[in-house]
Design a protein around this motif. Structure first.
Motif, short mmCIF file in Angstrom:
data_model
loop_
_atom_site.label_atom_id
_atom_site.label_comp_id
_atom_site.label_asym_id
_atom_site.label_seq_id
_atom_site.Cartn_x
_atom_site.Cartn_y
_atom_site.Cartn_z
N THR A 1 31.00 -10.30 24.15
CA THR A 1 32.28 -11.00 24.29
C THR A 1 33.46 -10.09 23.99
N GLU A 2 33.35 -9.28 22.95
CA GLU A 2 34.47 -8.41 22.59
C GLU A 2 34.68 -7.30 23.61
N GLU A 3 33.69 -7.04 24.47
CA GLU A 3 33.81 -6.01 25.48
C GLU A 3 34.39 -6.54 26.79
N LYS A 4 34.38 -7.86 26.97
CA LYS A 4 34.87 -8.44 28.22
C LYS A 4 36.38 -8.30 28.29
N PRO A 5 36.88 -7.91 29.46
CA PRO A 5 38.33 -7.83 29.59
C PRO A 5 38.94 -9.22 29.47
N SER A 6 40.06 -9.31 28.77
CA SER A 6 40.67 -10.62 28.60
C SER A 6 41.22 -11.10 29.94
N THR A 7 41.09 -12.39 30.18
CA THR A 7 41.57 -12.98 31.43
C THR A 7 43.08 -12.80 31.54
N GLN A 8 43.78 -12.99 30.42
CA GLN A 8 45.23 -12.87 30.43
C GLN A 8 45.63 -11.44 30.80
N LYS A 9 44.95 -10.48 30.23
CA LYS A 9 45.25 -9.08 30.51
C LYS A 9 44.95 -8.78 31.98
N SER A 10 43.87 -9.30 32.49
CA SER A 10 43.51 -9.09 33.90
C SER A 10 44.55 -9.71 34.82
N GLU A 11 45.02 -10.89 34.47
CA GLU A 11 46.04 -11.56 35.28
C GLU A 11 47.33 -10.73 35.32
N ARG A 12 47.73 -10.21 34.17
CA ARG A 12 48.94 -9.38 34.13
C ARG A 12 48.77 -8.13 34.98
N LEU A 13 47.61 -7.51 34.89
CA LEU A 13 47.35 -6.32 35.68
C LEU A 13 47.38 -6.64 37.17
N LEU A 14 46.80 -7.76 37.56
CA LEU A 14 46.81 -8.18 38.95
C LEU A 14 48.24 -8.41 39.44
N GLN A 15 49.06 -9.06 38.63
CA GLN A 15 50.45 -9.29 39.00
C GLN A 15 51.20 -7.97 39.19
N ARG A 16 50.96 -7.02 38.31
CA ARG A 16 51.61 -5.71 38.41
C ARG A 16 51.18 -4.99 39.68
N LEU A 17 49.87 -5.06 40.00
CA LEU A 17 49.38 -4.41 41.21
C LEU A 17 49.97 -5.05 42.46
N GLU A 18 50.05 -6.38 42.47
CA GLU A 18 50.64 -7.07 43.62
C GLU A 18 52.11 -6.70 43.78
N ALA A 19 52.85 -6.59 42.67
CA ALA A 19 54.26 -6.20 42.74
C ALA A 19 54.39 -4.78 43.27
N ALA A 20 53.52 -3.88 42.83
CA ALA A 20 53.56 -2.49 43.30
C ALA A 20 53.26 -2.41 44.79
N ILE A 21 52.30 -3.20 45.25
CA ILE A 21 51.96 -3.21 46.67
C ILE A 21 53.14 -3.73 47.48
N THR A 22 53.79 -4.77 46.99
CA THR A 22 54.96 -5.32 47.68
C THR A 22 56.06 -4.27 47.79
N ARG A 23 56.30 -3.55 46.68
CA ARG A 23 57.31 -2.48 46.71
C ARG A 23 56.95 -1.40 47.72
N LEU A 24 55.69 -1.00 47.76
CA LEU A 24 55.25 0.03 48.71
C LEU A 24 55.41 -0.46 50.14
N GLU A 25 55.06 -1.69 50.38
CA GLU A 25 55.19 -2.24 51.72
C GLU A 25 56.65 -2.31 52.14
#
Length: 177
Positions: free
Chosen positions: A147-171
Motif C-alpha cells: 500500500t505504501e508503494e502505490k502511487p497516490s490517486t490524488q498525485k496521479s490525477e495532478r500529474l495527469l492534469q499537468r500532462l494534459e495542460a502541457a499537451i494543450t500548450r504544445l498543440e
C-alpha cells in the motif's frame, strides 16, 4: 469419427480444457482486483482438478502428448491465457511489483493447485478448504505492491492534469506555427 484411439483421446482432452476455459472466463468475469480474480480462478481450477484429475493425468500421459504438433496443445494455451490476462491487467494497474516474474508466478499458481488436487484425491482426509487461501496469500506476499508503494490517486490525477495542460500548450504552439 477419429482415425485412431489417440486422436479420440486428444479430442476428449481438448474438449475438457475448452470447457474449463469457459468456466474460468465465467469465474473471473466480474472480478476487478487482481488477487480477487486469481482467487476465483484458483477455486474453480482446484475444484475441477479434484473432480476430473483423470483427465489431467490423461493430458500429461505419453499417449496424448506423443506426436504433439504445435496445434495439438492450443487448448491448454487458451486456458493458461486466462491467468496471463489477469496478471497483465494487475501489472498495468500497478497492483503487482514491477520485478514480478510472470512465468514463475504462473508455475507456482498452477503447480501448487495441481499438486494439492493430487494430494486431496490420494488422501481422502485432506480438504481443499485452505489451499486457495494459502496460495493467494503467498502470491500476495511475494508479488503484490504494498500500500505504501502505490502511487497516490490524488498525485496521479495532478500529474495527469499537468500532462494534459502541457499537451494543450504544445498543440496550440504548433497550430500557431
Amino acid at each position: 469419427y477419429f482415425k485412431t484411439k489417440t486422436d479420440l483421446m486428444r479430442a476428449f482432452v481438448a474438449d475438457f480444457w475448452g470447457d474449463l476455459t469457459q468456466r474460468a472466463e465465467q469465474a473471473v468475469a466480474n472480478k476487478r482486483e487482481t488477487f480477487e480474480a486469481l482467487d476465483a480462478l484458483a477455486a474453480m481450477h482446484l475444484q475441477n482438478l479434484i473432480e476430473r484429475f483423470d483427465v489431467v493425468e490423461l493430458t500429461q500421459s505419453g499417449r496424448v502428448r506423443r506426436g504433439d504438433t504445435p496445434g495439438n496443445r492450443e487448448f491448454m494455451k487458451a486456458y493458461v491465457a486466462v491467468f496471463d490476462r489477469i496478471w497483465r491487467r494487475g501489472m498495468d494497474r500497478s497492483e503487482l511489483i514491477e520485478s514480478a516474474m510472470h512465468w514463475q508466478a504462473r508455475d507456482i499458481f498452477f503447480g501448487s493447485l495441481e499438486y494439492a488436487a493430487r494430494t486431496i484425491r490420494l488422501h481422502r482426509d485432506r480438504t481443499q478448504a485452505s489451499v486457495v487461501e494459502n496460495l493467494i496469500e503467498t502470491l500476495k506476499k511475494r508479488y503484490a505492491v504494498k500500500t505504501e508503494e502505490k502511487p497516490s490517486t490524488q498525485k496521479s490525477e495532478r500529474l495527469l492534469q499537468r500532462l494534459e495542460a502541457a499537451i494543450t500548450r504544445l498543440e496550440n504552439t504548433s497550430n500557431r506555427a
